[in-house]
Design a protein around this motif. Structure first.
Motif, PDB file in Angstrom:
ATOM      1  N   ALA A  27      28.931   5.263  23.648  1.00 40.06           N
ATOM      2  CA  ALA A  27      30.265   4.848  24.297  1.00 40.06           C
ATOM      3  C   ALA A  27      30.545   5.938  25.381  1.00 40.06           C
ATOM      4  O   ALA A  27      31.405   5.652  26.132  1.00 40.06           O
ATOM      5  CB  ALA A  27      31.026   4.584  22.950  1.00 40.06           C
ATOM      6  N   CYS A  28      30.353   7.309  24.842  1.00 40.13           N
ATOM      7  CA  CYS A  28      30.967   8.253  25.634  1.00 40.13           C
ATOM      8  C   CYS A  28      30.222   8.380  27.027  1.00 40.13           C
ATOM      9  O   CYS A  28      30.765   8.620  28.167  1.00 40.13           O
ATOM     10  CB  CYS A  28      30.781   9.573  24.963  1.00 40.13           C
ATOM     11  SG  CYS A  28      31.780  10.024  23.654  1.00 40.13           S
ATOM     12  N   VAL A  29      28.895   7.938  26.836  1.00 49.36           N
ATOM     13  CA  VAL A  29      28.069   7.865  28.323  1.00 49.36           C
ATOM     14  C   VAL A  29      28.809   6.743  29.199  1.00 49.36           C
ATOM     15  O   VAL A  29      28.489   7.030  30.319  1.00 49.36           O
ATOM     16  CB  VAL A  29      26.394   7.917  27.945  1.00 49.36           C
ATOM     17  CG1 VAL A  29      25.829   7.333  29.213  1.00 49.36           C
ATOM     18  CG2 VAL A  29      25.983   9.010  27.308  1.00 49.36           C
ATOM     19  N   ALA A  30      28.819   5.550  28.530  1.00 45.71           N
ATOM     20  CA  ALA A  30      29.322   4.357  29.429  1.00 45.71           C
ATOM     21  C   ALA A  30      30.585   4.885  29.990  1.00 45.71           C
ATOM     22  O   ALA A  30      31.251   4.555  31.001  1.00 45.71           O
ATOM     23  CB  ALA A  30      29.532   3.103  28.492  1.00 45.71           C
ATOM     24  N   TRP A  31      31.612   5.418  29.122  1.00 45.44           N
ATOM     25  CA  TRP A  31      32.907   5.860  29.541  1.00 45.44           C
ATOM     26  C   TRP A  31      33.039   6.648  30.690  1.00 45.44           C
ATOM     27  O   TRP A  31      33.729   6.527  31.706  1.00 45.44           O
ATOM     28  CB  TRP A  31      33.732   6.442  28.267  1.00 45.44           C
ATOM     29  CG  TRP A  31      34.750   7.147  28.834  1.00 45.44           C
ATOM     30  CD1 TRP A  31      36.147   6.810  29.374  1.00 45.44           C
ATOM     31  CD2 TRP A  31      35.314   8.467  28.160  1.00 45.44           C
ATOM     32  NE1 TRP A  31      37.016   7.688  29.540  1.00 45.44           N
ATOM     33  CE2 TRP A  31      36.615   8.973  28.820  1.00 45.44           C
ATOM     34  CE3 TRP A  31      34.690   9.497  27.332  1.00 45.44           C
ATOM     35  CZ2 TRP A  31      37.168   9.970  28.576  1.00 45.44           C
ATOM     36  CZ3 TRP A  31      35.536  10.893  27.080  1.00 45.44           C
ATOM     37  CH2 TRP A  31      36.649  10.754  27.850  1.00 45.44           C
ATOM     38  N   LEU A  32      32.229   7.679  30.867  1.00 41.67           N
ATOM     39  CA  LEU A  32      32.084   8.757  31.427  1.00 41.67           C
ATOM     40  C   LEU A  32      31.255   8.158  32.840  1.00 41.67           C
ATOM     41  O   LEU A  32      31.374   9.078  34.065  1.00 41.67           O
ATOM     42  CB  LEU A  32      31.600  10.070  31.045  1.00 41.67           C
ATOM     43  CG  LEU A  32      32.410  10.736  30.186  1.00 41.67           C
ATOM     44  CD1 LEU A  32      31.326  11.960  29.298  1.00 41.67           C
ATOM     45  CD2 LEU A  32      33.595  11.208  30.592  1.00 41.67           C
ATOM     46  N   GLY A  33      30.407   7.445  32.820  1.00 35.98           N
ATOM     47  CA  GLY A  33      29.666   6.703  33.945  1.00 35.98           C
ATOM     48  C   GLY A  33      28.401   7.833  34.112  1.00 35.98           C
ATOM     49  O   GLY A  33      28.323   8.012  35.437  1.00 35.98           O
ATOM     50  N   LEU A  34      27.924   8.231  33.325  1.00 38.02           N
ATOM     51  CA  LEU A  34      26.906   9.276  33.678  1.00 38.02           C
ATOM     52  C   LEU A  34      25.561   8.590  33.916  1.00 38.02           C
ATOM     53  O   LEU A  34      25.387   7.430  33.493  1.00 38.02           O
ATOM     54  CB  LEU A  34      26.655  10.246  32.439  1.00 38.02           C
ATOM     55  CG  LEU A  34      27.848  10.879  31.639  1.00 38.02           C
ATOM     56  CD1 LEU A  34      27.520  11.731  30.424  1.00 38.02           C
ATOM     57  CD2 LEU A  34      28.344  11.896  32.876  1.00 38.02           C
ATOM     58  N   ASP A  35      24.706   9.321  34.715  1.00 36.52           N
ATOM     59  CA  ASP A  35      23.367   8.877  35.244  1.00 36.52           C
ATOM     60  C   ASP A  35      22.363   9.548  34.346  1.00 36.52           C
ATOM     61  O   ASP A  35      22.493  10.413  33.374  1.00 36.52           O
ATOM     62  CB  ASP A  35      23.385   8.888  36.555  1.00 36.52           C
ATOM     63  CG  ASP A  35      23.581  10.267  37.229  1.00 36.52           C
ATOM     64  OD1 ASP A  35      23.141  11.252  36.437  1.00 36.52           O
ATOM     65  OD2 ASP A  35      24.069  10.285  38.371  1.00 36.52           O
ATOM     66  N   GLN A  36      21.085   9.393  34.574  1.00 37.81           N
ATOM     67  CA  GLN A  36      19.979   9.758  33.985  1.00 37.81           C
ATOM     68  C   GLN A  36      19.931  11.421  34.201  1.00 37.81           C
ATOM     69  O   GLN A  36      19.190  12.030  33.296  1.00 37.81           O
ATOM     70  CB  GLN A  36      18.779   9.079  34.209  1.00 37.81           C
ATOM     71  CG  GLN A  36      18.549   7.815  33.976  1.00 37.81           C
ATOM     72  CD  GLN A  36      17.320   7.148  34.272  1.00 37.81           C
ATOM     73  OE1 GLN A  36      16.662   7.757  35.049  1.00 37.81           O
ATOM     74  NE2 GLN A  36      17.054   6.031  33.920  1.00 37.81           N
ATOM     75  N   GLY A  37      20.409  11.785  35.226  1.00 38.12           N
ATOM     76  CA  GLY A  37      20.208  13.379  35.519  1.00 38.12           C
ATOM     77  C   GLY A  37      21.616  14.140  34.900  1.00 38.12           C
ATOM     78  O   GLY A  37      21.699  15.322  34.867  1.00 38.12           O
ATOM     79  N   GLN A  38      22.309  13.251  34.180  1.00 42.44           N
ATOM     80  CA  GLN A  38      23.497  13.915  33.471  1.00 42.44           C
ATOM     81  C   GLN A  38      23.573  13.600  32.023  1.00 42.44           C
ATOM     82  O   GLN A  38      24.348  12.954  31.687  1.00 42.44           O
ATOM     83  CB  GLN A  38      24.742  13.725  34.045  1.00 42.44           C
ATOM     84  CG  GLN A  38      24.820  14.264  35.519  1.00 42.44           C
ATOM     85  CD  GLN A  38      26.091  13.510  36.172  1.00 42.44           C
ATOM     86  OE1 GLN A  38      26.428  12.462  36.162  1.00 42.44           O
ATOM     87  NE2 GLN A  38      26.752  14.286  37.169  1.00 42.44           N
ATOM     88  N   PRO A  39      22.505  13.852  31.088  1.00 37.61           N
ATOM     89  CA  PRO A  39      22.403  13.296  29.675  1.00 37.61           C
ATOM     90  C   PRO A  39      23.409  14.026  28.943  1.00 37.61           C
ATOM     91  O   PRO A  39      23.754  15.257  29.194  1.00 37.61           O
ATOM     92  CB  PRO A  39      20.925  13.629  29.391  1.00 37.61           C
ATOM     93  CG  PRO A  39      20.465  14.773  30.137  1.00 37.61           C
ATOM     94  CD  PRO A  39      21.306  14.712  31.545  1.00 37.61           C
ATOM     95  N   LEU A  40      23.731  13.433  27.706  1.00 41.79           N
ATOM     96  CA  LEU A  40      24.458  14.092  26.663  1.00 41.79           C
ATOM     97  C   LEU A  40      23.458  13.884  25.619  1.00 41.79           C
ATOM     98  O   LEU A  40      22.887  13.072  25.218  1.00 41.79           O
ATOM     99  CB  LEU A  40      25.792  13.430  26.227  1.00 41.79           C
ATOM    100  CG  LEU A  40      27.023  13.377  27.390  1.00 41.79           C
ATOM    101  CD1 LEU A  40      28.031  12.868  26.899  1.00 41.79           C
ATOM    102  CD2 LEU A  40      27.112  14.925  27.895  1.00 41.79           C
ATOM    103  N   SER A  41      23.398  15.057  24.591  1.00 36.16           N
ATOM    104  CA  SER A  41      22.620  14.854  23.466  1.00 36.16           C
ATOM    105  C   SER A  41      23.270  15.847  22.246  1.00 36.16           C
ATOM    106  O   SER A  41      24.191  16.603  22.564  1.00 36.16           O
ATOM    107  CB  SER A  41      21.444  15.917  23.918  1.00 36.16           C
ATOM    108  OG  SER A  41      20.463  16.169  22.676  1.00 36.16           O
ATOM    109  N   TRP A  42      22.876  15.405  21.156  1.00 39.81           N
ATOM    110  CA  TRP A  42      23.645  15.824  19.890  1.00 39.81           C
ATOM    111  C   TRP A  42      22.990  17.059  19.561  1.00 39.81           C
ATOM    112  O   TRP A  42      23.235  17.951  18.833  1.00 39.81           O
ATOM    113  CB  TRP A  42      23.218  14.810  18.798  1.00 39.81           C
ATOM    114  CG  TRP A  42      24.460  14.117  18.486  1.00 39.81           C
ATOM    115  CD1 TRP A  42      24.448  12.607  18.933  1.00 39.81           C
ATOM    116  CD2 TRP A  42      25.672  14.027  18.094  1.00 39.81           C
ATOM    117  NE1 TRP A  42      25.789  12.028  18.557  1.00 39.81           N
ATOM    118  CE2 TRP A  42      26.548  12.835  18.325  1.00 39.81           C
ATOM    119  CE3 TRP A  42      26.357  15.321  17.487  1.00 39.81           C
ATOM    120  CZ2 TRP A  42      27.875  12.737  17.812  1.00 39.81           C
ATOM    121  CZ3 TRP A  42      27.747  15.252  17.285  1.00 39.81           C
ATOM    122  CH2 TRP A  42      28.278  13.973  17.176  1.00 39.81           C
TER     123      TRP A  42
END
Length: 522
Positions: A27-42
């Motif tokens: 949900a955070c990735v969709a909200w922020l509009g991140l692409d593959q070069g800007q990943p989020l990880s736990w």
């Protein structure tokens, strides 16, 4: 930092098999509009520069079934580059001794900078709520949010008013949308709920049942009907001042600007509900800080490099990675320190403005007094009178930035009179909006002891009473007057709006009309 929005919800996955942490991350990735070069990880923190000048900090941590994620987004305002928006999202998952998992999300939005006395910038519910709503049920202290407003029935209206509207423990506004007399709604109920998501609990009512609602709330003044919408704020009672619970008439409800004003008012209510992160969040932050500081020590490898000992490519890569991780950890801690410093500054600013807040609150409690008897806690300046009018009469008065500027420069010596004039203007505007004013404005203001002068009636005649409102100009030629000295007098230049309220362009000294008239003759 000036708080603009504060929301708190418990999260319940809609499907039992949902991986809640992964769903929140998506949900955070969709909200922020991140692409593959800007990943989020736990697995690790990260910092990104996003489109539009936004800066993102992601700080996750998991330990023994507990999860914590702090997301901070800083973004410049697209219209006022001196204004900075900050959104802080905290996601916490904890587990009690019985193994029951509790998930919650806190969202805070604030601003820094911008024009000190300008109109508050518009606030919108973050799109993160819509993304979370697809996977989770968002539950407030007063119940779950609904994608479609709950349909009220005539037989349950008495119980709805008694146990929902008049509940003294209610903390969220109740938003009630009514049907048009000929059927249908000004806005589709789903659209209305989507625009107000997170700001209140949404309900809808058929036109035929609005009469029963009026009976249940003690009359038309506190009711809502004919396609209008109303926000019943916390603290509503059958004796409540109806002007303190915003009513948006059907014609105004169709205008996006009027709905934004309602959202602005609901956002102001949200920051009045004090809440803080749970105790477990601070515990997890301490554990996270300790975890981030435990990075492989590259001291020996660096010493070997300085002594001339040759190292292979694998060792060099390991050193670089260790240093990168150490830098990221330091950046994360630095960002956390900045947040604590901003929180301290906010607390200091809150203390400095407490006297003004108390005066405004007291004035709101005394709104039932007759217009000829203003609240005894007189404002200390014309500017404060304007700020108070904006806070208490935002439903009937639109105050332009030029009015704040002119009131700050005003030399009028009696701020209490300025407040009584603005209060009269707000009360008359509300009566016009409710179609409860049948006499000319001149007679109404005369009864209130206010000197009123209508503007020029010739539309072909140019006047100097033109003020900027965003990307357009507004002519405010009508006047409320006090005093005759052009410098120390009080002049309030205003105009009527389509919904019956007023727009104010200037509060302060008299505007020089002679110089402009002479220039026109030349």
């Amino acid at each position: 930092m000036q708080p603009r929005l504060a929301l708190h919800f418990d999260l319940t996955p809609r499907l039992a098999a949902t991986d809640a942490d992964a769903a929140f991350l998506a949900a955070c990735v969709a909200w922020l509009g991140l692409d593959q070069g800007q990943p989020l990880s736990w697995d690790s923190p990260s910092n990104h520069t996003l489109d539009g000048g936004r800066i993102l900090r992601w700080a996750p941590f998991r330990n023994d079934g507990a999860s914590l994620a702090d997301i901070v987004v800083h973004a410049p305002d697209p219209l006022d580059r001196s204004l900075q928006w900050s959104t802080h999202v905290t996601y916490v998952t904890s587990q009690n001794a019985a193994g029951v998992v509790h998930r919650q999300v806190n969202i805070r939005v604030g601003t820094e900078g911008g024009a000190p006395n300008g109109a508050p910038p518009p606030v919108r519910p973050p799109r993160l709520l819509s993304e979370l709503d697809a996977t989770f049920t968002l539950v407030s202290n007063d119940g779950p949010l609904q994608r479609t407003p709950t349909q009220l029935e005539a037989g349950t209206l008495d119980a709805f008013v008694r146990f929902v509207l008049c509940d003294p423990a209610r903390t969220m506004p109740v938003l009630l949308l009514t049907e048009l007399p000929d059927g249908g709604y000004v806005l589709p109920p789903e659209q209305f709920a989507a625009e107000m998501i997170g700001l209140g609990l949404c309900f809808q009512l058929r036109h035929a049942d609005t009469f029963a609602l009026s009976d249940a709330v003690g009359g038309h003044a506190r009711s809502v009907f004919l396609g209008s919408a109303r926000a019943y704020l916390p603290g509503f009672t059958l004796e409540a001042d109806p002007f303190q619970h915003p009513l948006v008439l059907a014609r105004a409800l169709a205008l996006p600007g009027e709905r934004r004003r309602l959202v602005q008012r609901l956002a102001e209510v949200s920051v009045q509900r004090p809440f803080s992160d749970p105790v477990v969040a601070d515990t997890l932050r301490d554990l996270r800080s300790a975890s981030y500081s435990k990075r492989p020590d590259a001291t020996e490898a660096l010493a070997a490099a300085e002594s001339g000992v040759e190292m292979d490519k694998t060792q060099l890569i390991a050193i670089v990675r260790q240093l990168e991780e150490a830098v990221r950890a330091a950046e994360g801690e630095l960002a956390r320190t900045r947040e604590r410093l901003n929180e301290s500054r906010q607390s200091l600013e809150t203390e400095r403005s407490s006297a003004r807040s108390l005066r405004t609150t007291l004035a709101a409690l005394k709104e039932r007094q007759p217009i000829s008897k203003p609240a005894s806690d007189a404002p200390q300046s014309v500017l404060e009178a304007v700020e108070r009018a904006q806070a208490l009469y935002s439903d009937a008065l639109r105050i332009l930035p030029s009015a704040f500027t002119s009131s700050r420069e005003s030399e009028f010596p009696d701020p209490d009179t300025a407040w009584s004039y603005l209060k009269a203007l707000g009360e008359v505007g509300r009566r016009r909006q409710d179609r409860a004013l049948s006499r000319p404005l001149g007679e109404v203001f005369a009864d209130l002891g206010v000197d009123y002068s209508p503007g020029p009636s010739d539309p072909a005649r140019k006047t100097p009473y033109v003020f900027r409102d965003s990307d357009r100009e507004v002519e405010c030629a009508d006047q409320l007057r006090k005093g005759s000295n052009p410098v120390t007098c009080l002049r309030i230049y205003f105009a009527s709006t389509e919904d019956g309220g007023f727009v104010i362009g200037h509060v302060g000294r008299q505007i020089d009309v002679i110089a402009r008239a002479a220039a026109a003759e030349d």
